[in-house]
Design a protein around this motif. Structure first.
Motif, PDB file in Angstrom:
ATOM      1  N   ASN A 263      10.681   1.428  -5.007  1.00 15.06           N
ATOM      2  CA  ASN A 263      10.481   2.736  -4.392  1.00 15.06           C
ATOM      3  C   ASN A 263      11.645   3.690  -4.593  1.00 15.06           C
ATOM      4  OD1 ASN A 263       7.778   2.945  -2.858  1.00 15.06           O
ATOM      5  ND2 ASN A 263       8.465   0.836  -2.630  1.00 15.06           N
ATOM      6  N   THR A 264      12.832   3.178  -4.851  1.00 12.26           N
ATOM      7  CA  THR A 264      13.958   4.060  -5.189  1.00 12.26           C
ATOM      8  C   THR A 264      13.644   4.817  -6.474  1.00 12.26           C
ATOM      9  OG1 THR A 264      15.579   2.682  -4.058  1.00 12.26           O
ATOM     10  CG2 THR A 264      16.404   4.137  -5.796  1.00 12.26           C
ATOM     11  N   GLY A 265      13.132   4.089  -7.472  1.00  9.59           N
ATOM     12  CA  GLY A 265      12.747   4.747  -8.719  1.00  9.59           C
ATOM     13  C   GLY A 265      11.673   5.796  -8.497  1.00  9.59           C
ATOM     14  N   LEU A 266      10.694   5.463  -7.662  1.00 12.17           N
ATOM     15  CA  LEU A 266       9.603   6.402  -7.385  1.00 12.17           C
ATOM     16  C   LEU A 266      10.092   7.636  -6.633  1.00 12.17           C
ATOM     17  CD1 LEU A 266       6.879   3.770  -6.471  1.00 12.17           C
ATOM     18  CD2 LEU A 266       6.956   5.222  -8.514  1.00 12.17           C
ATOM     19  N   VAL A 267      11.004   7.445  -5.699  1.00 10.71           N
ATOM     20  CA  VAL A 267      11.552   8.590  -4.952  1.00 10.71           C
ATOM     21  C   VAL A 267      12.294   9.529  -5.898  1.00 10.71           C
ATOM     22  CG1 VAL A 267      13.327   9.234  -3.257  1.00 10.71           C
ATOM     23  CG2 VAL A 267      11.643   7.477  -2.694  1.00 10.71           C
ATOM     24  N   LEU A 268      13.075   8.977  -6.815  1.00 15.59           N
ATOM     25  CA  LEU A 268      13.807   9.819  -7.768  1.00 15.59           C
ATOM     26  C   LEU A 268      12.846  10.615  -8.649  1.00 15.59           C
ATOM     27  CD1 LEU A 268      16.648   7.358  -8.823  1.00 15.59           C
ATOM     28  CD2 LEU A 268      16.848   9.363  -7.329  1.00 15.59           C
TER      29      LEU A 268
ATOM     30  N   ALA B 180      14.384  12.238 -12.894  1.00 12.99           N
ATOM     31  CA  ALA B 180      13.180  11.455 -13.213  1.00 12.99           C
ATOM     32  C   ALA B 180      13.508  10.353 -14.207  1.00 12.99           C
ATOM     33  CB  ALA B 180      12.088  12.357 -13.772  1.00 12.99           C
ATOM     34  N   LEU B 181      14.357  10.649 -15.185  1.00 13.23           N
ATOM     35  CA  LEU B 181      14.749   9.621 -16.152  1.00 13.23           C
ATOM     36  C   LEU B 181      15.534   8.512 -15.451  1.00 13.23           C
ATOM     37  CD1 LEU B 181      14.487   8.866 -19.112  1.00 13.23           C
ATOM     38  CD2 LEU B 181      16.670  10.014 -19.521  1.00 13.23           C
ATOM     39  N   ALA B 182      16.368   8.875 -14.497  1.00 11.88           N
ATOM     40  CA  ALA B 182      17.087   7.858 -13.713  1.00 11.88           C
ATOM     41  C   ALA B 182      16.088   7.014 -12.921  1.00 11.88           C
ATOM     42  CB  ALA B 182      18.100   8.520 -12.775  1.00 11.88           C
ATOM     43  N   GLY B 183      15.080   7.647 -12.348  1.00 10.71           N
ATOM     44  CA  GLY B 183      14.044   6.916 -11.624  1.00 10.71           C
ATOM     45  C   GLY B 183      13.293   5.958 -12.535  1.00 10.71           C
ATOM     46  N   LEU B 184      12.987   6.417 -13.745  1.00  8.32           N
ATOM     47  CA  LEU B 184      12.326   5.539 -14.718  1.00  8.32           C
ATOM     48  C   LEU B 184      13.228   4.374 -15.100  1.00  8.32           C
ATOM     49  CD1 LEU B 184      10.562   8.087 -17.093  1.00  8.32           C
ATOM     50  CD2 LEU B 184       9.492   6.537 -15.447  1.00  8.32           C
TER      51      LEU B 184
ATOM     52  N   TRP C  49       0.826  -1.208   0.000  1.00  5.72           N
ATOM     53  CA  TRP C  49       0.000   0.000   0.000  1.00  5.72           C
ATOM     54  C   TRP C  49       0.863   1.262   0.000  1.00  5.72           C
ATOM     55  CZ3 TRP C  49      -4.587   0.097  -1.760  1.00  5.72           C
ATOM     56  CH2 TRP C  49      -5.409  -1.021  -1.648  1.00  5.72           C
ATOM     57  N   LEU C  50       2.009   1.236   0.684  1.00  2.00           N
ATOM     58  CA  LEU C  50       2.912   2.393   0.649  1.00  2.00           C
ATOM     59  C   LEU C  50       3.441   2.621  -0.766  1.00  2.00           C
ATOM     60  CD1 LEU C  50       4.933   1.996   3.971  1.00  2.00           C
ATOM     61  CD2 LEU C  50       3.358   3.849   3.368  1.00  2.00           C
ATOM     62  N   THR C  51       3.713   1.527  -1.471  1.00  2.00           N
ATOM     63  CA  THR C  51       4.187   1.656  -2.847  1.00  2.00           C
ATOM     64  C   THR C  51       3.087   2.217  -3.745  1.00  2.00           C
ATOM     65  OG1 THR C  51       5.743  -0.158  -2.508  1.00  2.00           O
ATOM     66  CG2 THR C  51       5.227   0.412  -4.785  1.00  2.00           C
ATOM     67  N   VAL C  52       1.863   1.757  -3.569  1.00  2.00           N
ATOM     68  CA  VAL C  52       0.741   2.320  -4.339  1.00  2.00           C
ATOM     69  C   VAL C  52       0.607   3.809  -4.031  1.00  2.00           C
ATOM     70  CG1 VAL C  52      -1.775   2.299  -4.634  1.00  2.00           C
ATOM     71  CG2 VAL C  52      -0.512   0.147  -4.550  1.00  2.00           C
ATOM     72  N   LEU C  53       0.720   4.177  -2.772  1.00  2.00           N
ATOM     73  CA  LEU C  53       0.663   5.584  -2.387  1.00  2.00           C
ATOM     74  C   LEU C  53       1.786   6.378  -3.070  1.00  2.00           C
ATOM     75  CD1 LEU C  53      -0.700   7.746  -0.632  1.00  2.00           C
ATOM     76  CD2 LEU C  53       0.853   7.095   1.208  1.00  2.00           C
ATOM     77  N   ALA C  54       2.984   5.790  -3.146  1.00  2.00           N
ATOM     78  CA  ALA C  54       4.111   6.452  -3.817  1.00  2.00           C
ATOM     79  C   ALA C  54       3.816   6.625  -5.313  1.00  2.00           C
ATOM     80  CB  ALA C  54       5.398   5.657  -3.606  1.00  2.00           C
ATOM     81  N   TYR C  55       3.227   5.618  -5.947  1.00  2.00           N
ATOM     82  CA  TYR C  55       2.840   5.745  -7.354  1.00  2.00           C
ATOM     83  C   TYR C  55       1.820   6.869  -7.536  1.00  2.00           C
ATOM     84  CZ  TYR C  55       5.129   1.563  -9.267  1.00  2.00           C
ATOM     85  OH  TYR C  55       6.051   0.646  -9.709  1.00  2.00           O
ATOM     86  N   VAL C  56       0.830   6.925  -6.662  1.00  2.00           N
ATOM     87  CA  VAL C  56      -0.212   7.950  -6.772  1.00  2.00           C
ATOM     88  C   VAL C  56       0.386   9.337  -6.530  1.00  2.00           C
ATOM     89  CG1 VAL C  56      -2.359   8.819  -5.743  1.00  2.00           C
ATOM     90  CG2 VAL C  56      -2.099   6.372  -6.236  1.00  2.00           C
ATOM     91  N   LEU C  57       1.281   9.449  -5.559  1.00  2.00           N
ATOM     92  CA  LEU C  57       1.953  10.725  -5.314  1.00  2.00           C
ATOM     93  C   LEU C  57       2.755  11.150  -6.541  1.00  2.00           C
ATOM     94  CD1 LEU C  57       2.645  13.036  -3.377  1.00  2.00           C
ATOM     95  CD2 LEU C  57       4.514  11.621  -2.507  1.00  2.00           C
ATOM     96  N   CYS C  58       3.492  10.217  -7.133  1.00  2.00           N
ATOM     97  CA  CYS C  58       4.253  10.532  -8.349  1.00  2.00           C
ATOM     98  C   CYS C  58       3.314  10.898  -9.494  1.00  2.00           C
ATOM     99  CB  CYS C  58       5.139   9.353  -8.755  1.00  2.00           C
ATOM    100  SG  CYS C  58       6.607   9.182  -7.734  1.00  2.00           S
TER     101      CYS C  58
END
Length: 185
Positions: free
Chosen positions: A168-173, A128-132, A24-33
């Motif tokens: 989540n590293t990708g999402l944080v970036l 962002a490209l690094a995160g992707l 759920w935290l990862t889904v929240l991170a996706y939604v935030l992104c």
């Protein structure tokens, strides 16, 4: 066709794919992104990089939905049922390898297109490209699904899986880059 649907329905049911706290935290991170990417997309009206952030937003939406609906499992179940119904299940490894290579080629092509599209803008959007890139690597590892790779990403340290850390590293970036763009005038 109904036999295929019955087979898939027996192997996969729509439902919450990752019902634990980290899921759920990862889904929240996706939604935030997603929200941050849409805000950047709106802010960049008529400016370079707008299309990139629009694509990032669409990808975040798809991956947030996929995280909980487990759509890749539906795809796997469909492939397995097709292979069994058409009689090539014993030779499925060739199709699996071709699929994985196709997914990898598509990701590499998308990242190269991203690099080309962001030429001259990498200092501004490179995080962002690094995160992707990290996310694509994570998706590739998940798509390959070799048992030793599954063991690697399932490894836990301090109660957190490598799977969770990679994704989540990708999402944080991505989130940090979006936040940085929004903060600048």
């Amino acid at each position: 066709m109904s036999g295929l649907m019955t087979c898939v329905a027996a192997a996969w049911q729509p439902g919450i794919g990752d019902p634990n706290a980290t899921g759920w935290l990862t889904v929240l991170a996706y939604v935030l992104c997603l929200v941050l990417s849409v805000r950047v997309w709106v802010k960049l009206s008529g400016q370079p990089g707008r299309a990139f952030w629009g694509l990032v937003a669409l990808l975040m939406l798809f991956l947030a939905l996929n995280k909980q609906l487990d759509l890749q499992s539906a795809l796997t179940a469909t492939g397995r049922c097709l292979a069994q119904a058409q009689g090539w299940y014993d030779n499925r490894r060739i199709v699996q390898a071709a699929f994985v290579l196709g997914v990898l080629a598509l990701m590499v092509a998308a990242l190269l297109m991203g690099l080309r599209a962001l030429r001259g803008q990498l200092a501004r959007y490179g995080l962002a490209l690094a995160g992707l890139t990290v996310l694509c690597g994570f998706v590739a590892i998940r798509a390959i699904g070799f048992h030793h790779m599954d063991a690697l990403i399932g490894h836990r340290s301090f109660g957190v899986s490598t799977n969770y850390l990679l994704e989540n590293t990708g999402l944080v970036l991505i989130g940090l880059n979006a936040f940085r763009v929004l903060r600048r005038g």
